[in-house]
Design an enzyme around this catalytic site. Structure first.
Site, PDB file in Angstrom:
ATOM      1  N   TYR A  28       0.841  -1.209   0.000  1.00 44.69           N
ATOM      2  CA  TYR A  28       0.000   0.000   0.000  1.00 44.69           C
ATOM      3  C   TYR A  28       0.875   1.257   0.000  1.00 44.69           C
ATOM      4  O   TYR A  28       0.685   2.162  -0.818  1.00 44.69           O
ATOM      5  CB  TYR A  28      -0.892  -0.057   1.247  1.00 44.69           C
ATOM      6  CG  TYR A  28      -1.759   1.162   1.487  1.00 44.69           C
ATOM      7  CD1 TYR A  28      -2.790   1.497   0.608  1.00 44.69           C
ATOM      8  CD2 TYR A  28      -1.581   1.958   2.620  1.00 44.69           C
ATOM      9  CE1 TYR A  28      -3.605   2.607   0.853  1.00 44.69           C
ATOM     10  CE2 TYR A  28      -2.389   3.060   2.876  1.00 44.69           C
ATOM     11  CZ  TYR A  28      -3.398   3.371   1.991  1.00 44.69           C
ATOM     12  OH  TYR A  28      -4.207   4.461   2.230  1.00 44.69           O
TER      13      TYR A  28
HETATM   14  N1  NAP Z   1      -8.295   4.166   5.808  1.00 50.35           N
HETATM   15  C1  NAP Z   1      -7.450   5.077   6.200  1.00 50.35           C
HETATM   16  O1  NAP Z   1      -7.219   5.277   7.393  1.00 50.35           O
HETATM   17  C2  NAP Z   1      -6.764   5.942   5.154  1.00 50.35           C
HETATM   18  C3  NAP Z   1      -5.821   6.861   5.578  1.00 50.35           C
HETATM   19  C4  NAP Z   1      -5.270   7.734   4.640  1.00 50.35           C
HETATM   20  C5  NAP Z   1      -5.650   7.662   3.312  1.00 50.35           C
HETATM   21  N2  NAP Z   1      -6.560   6.729   2.908  1.00 50.35           N
HETATM   22  C6  NAP Z   1      -6.941   6.738   1.469  1.00 50.35           C
HETATM   23  O2  NAP Z   1      -8.066   7.574   1.301  1.00 50.35           O
HETATM   24  C7  NAP Z   1      -8.737   7.235   0.092  1.00 50.35           C
HETATM   25  C8  NAP Z   1     -10.229   7.252   0.278  1.00 50.35           C
HETATM   26  O3  NAP Z   1     -10.603   6.587   1.456  1.00 50.35           O
HETATM   27  P1  NAP Z   1     -12.130   6.117   1.700  1.00 50.35           P
HETATM   28  O4  NAP Z   1     -12.192   5.574   3.069  1.00 50.35           O
HETATM   29  O5  NAP Z   1     -13.067   7.179   1.241  1.00 50.35           O
HETATM   30  O6  NAP Z   1     -12.153   4.907   0.646  1.00 50.35           O
HETATM   31  P2  NAP Z   1     -13.280   3.827   0.354  1.00 50.35           P
HETATM   32  O7  NAP Z   1     -14.554   4.147   1.067  1.00 50.35           O
HETATM   33  O8  NAP Z   1     -12.642   2.482   0.543  1.00 50.35           O
HETATM   34  O9  NAP Z   1     -13.544   4.086  -1.202  1.00 50.35           O
HETATM   35  C9  NAP Z   1     -12.686   3.675  -2.204  1.00 50.35           C
HETATM   36  C10 NAP Z   1     -13.508   3.587  -3.475  1.00 50.35           C
HETATM   37  O10 NAP Z   1     -12.650   3.173  -4.541  1.00 50.35           O
HETATM   38  C11 NAP Z   1     -13.444   2.378  -5.390  1.00 50.35           C
HETATM   39  N3  NAP Z   1     -12.718   1.480  -6.269  1.00 50.35           N
HETATM   40  C12 NAP Z   1     -11.913   0.428  -5.947  1.00 50.35           C
HETATM   41  N4  NAP Z   1     -11.513  -0.198  -7.058  1.00 50.35           N
HETATM   42  C13 NAP Z   1     -12.087   0.450  -8.102  1.00 50.35           C
HETATM   43  C14 NAP Z   1     -12.067   0.257  -9.497  1.00 50.35           C
HETATM   44  N5  NAP Z   1     -11.369  -0.734 -10.066  1.00 50.35           N
HETATM   45  N6  NAP Z   1     -12.772   1.107 -10.281  1.00 50.35           N
HETATM   46  C15 NAP Z   1     -13.504   2.105  -9.738  1.00 50.35           C
HETATM   47  N7  NAP Z   1     -13.566   2.343  -8.411  1.00 50.35           N
HETATM   48  C16 NAP Z   1     -12.866   1.514  -7.608  1.00 50.35           C
HETATM   49  C17 NAP Z   1     -14.300   1.538  -4.430  1.00 50.35           C
HETATM   50  O11 NAP Z   1     -15.399   1.029  -5.139  1.00 50.35           O
HETATM   51  P3  NAP Z   1     -16.015  -0.428  -4.819  1.00 50.35           P
HETATM   52  O12 NAP Z   1     -16.947  -0.212  -3.660  1.00 50.35           O
HETATM   53  O13 NAP Z   1     -16.697  -0.781  -6.097  1.00 50.35           O
HETATM   54  O14 NAP Z   1     -14.855  -1.317  -4.463  1.00 50.35           O
HETATM   55  C18 NAP Z   1     -14.669   2.590  -3.382  1.00 50.35           C
HETATM   56  O15 NAP Z   1     -15.869   3.236  -3.701  1.00 50.35           O
HETATM   57  C19 NAP Z   1      -8.163   5.899  -0.343  1.00 50.35           C
HETATM   58  O16 NAP Z   1      -7.257   6.126  -1.415  1.00 50.35           O
HETATM   59  C20 NAP Z   1      -7.397   5.430   0.894  1.00 50.35           C
HETATM   60  O17 NAP Z   1      -6.284   4.635   0.546  1.00 50.35           O
HETATM   61  C21 NAP Z   1      -7.131   5.873   3.802  1.00 50.35           C
END
Ligand code: NAP
Length: 218
Positions: A131
């Site tokens: 990641y």
């Molecule tokens: N979790 C943490 O603590 C953390 C910390 C810092 C940064 N981040 C980053 O912040 C960002 C957003 O976070 P979040 O919590 O809002 O993310 P999330 O709710 O997991 O949303 C990610 C989205 O990406 C979509 N996606 C995945 N594969 C795809 C594909 N092939 N084509 C089109 N869409 C696709 C997913 O759709 P599906 O539902 O169809 O899979 C989902 O809607 C991410 O990049 C994450 O890595 C996370």
């Protein structure tokens, strides 16, 4: 402003779509699952089907026609393995940036993560290391492009309500957490604050109102 959001059904994306719609901007959420369209519409955005692990840059460039900005808010998400960290967190961001260049959409905000920009800590588990390497490579790709980019690295995300108070600064910012709702507010503010491009910014909860913190960067 017409803003195309990759990962349009993600938690940050849906919050951002609501904010953009509420201030009269047009948000477009790219989704891969047609069943997600209803939630995107409910958030006030258009939903467009596009699997970022299958589409070509030409395909995506067509979807960006007429857009003023792109937000990359997709991610392979929890439970995914190392391969999908590469195919979504890195390659889908590269795809969106390629498409933005082809379509002539200069403004590009990438949601990265704190921890990116350095090698994974020794002893990190394999998926976390993949990641961090994927986010680091996506950032490096974006920095090398002739786009008006901003890389936003939030700390640990929570689903707590917005506080409106953040700490936003170039790295290094001490680790912390931040509600997704505040991340969405920061992205909305970055979109229409000139002078915030070509910056890499880390974001955690803090004491500064969002607008003031974003303006201090410009
Ligand atoms: N979790 C943490 O603590 C953390 C910390 C810092 C940064 N981040 C980053 O912040 C960002 C957003 O976070 P979040 O919590 O809002 O993310 P999330 O709710 O997991 O949303 C990610 C989205 O990406 C979509 N996606 C995945 N594969 C795809 C594909 N092939 N084509 C089109 N869409 C696709 C997913 O759709 P599906 O539902 O169809 O899979 C989902 O809607 C991410 O990049 C994450 O890595 C996370």
């Amino acid at each position: 402003m017409r803003v195309v959001i990759a990962g349009g059904h993600g938690k940050i994306a849906l919050l951002l779509e609501r904010l953009l719609a509420g201030r009269g901007d047009q948000a477009v959420g790219l989704i891969r699952n047609p069943a997600h369209a209803a939630d995107v519409h409910k958030a006030g955005a258009e939903a467009v089907l596009c699997d970022l692990e299958a589409a070509s840059a030409e395909d995506v460039a067509l979807l960006l026609s007429g857009a003023d900005a792109v937000v990359f808010a997709a991610g392979a998400g929890p439970g995914s393995g190392a391969l999908r960290k590469d195919s979504v967190d890195r390659a889908a961001s590269v795809l969106m940036a390629d498409a933005a260049e082809r379509a002539g959409v200069r403004r590009f905000i990438q949601v990265s993560a704190m921890g990116a920009g350095q090698p994974p800590r020794p002893g990190s588990d394999e998926v976390w290391a993949a990641y961090i390497m994927a986010k680091t490579a996506a950032e490096a790709d974006l920095r090398g492009r002739d786009l008006d980019w901003t890389i936003l690295r939030p700390g640990g995300l929570t689903d707590a309500p917005a506080t409106g108070k953040i700490r936003l600064a170039p790295p290094p910012v001490p680790r912390g957490t931040v509600p997704r709702a505040d991340v969405a507010a920061v992205i909305a503010a970055l979109l229409d604050t000139p002078g915030t491009w070509n910056h890499t910014l880390e974001l955690v909860g803090g004491d500064s109102p969002v607008a003031a913190a974003v303006h201090s960067i410009s």
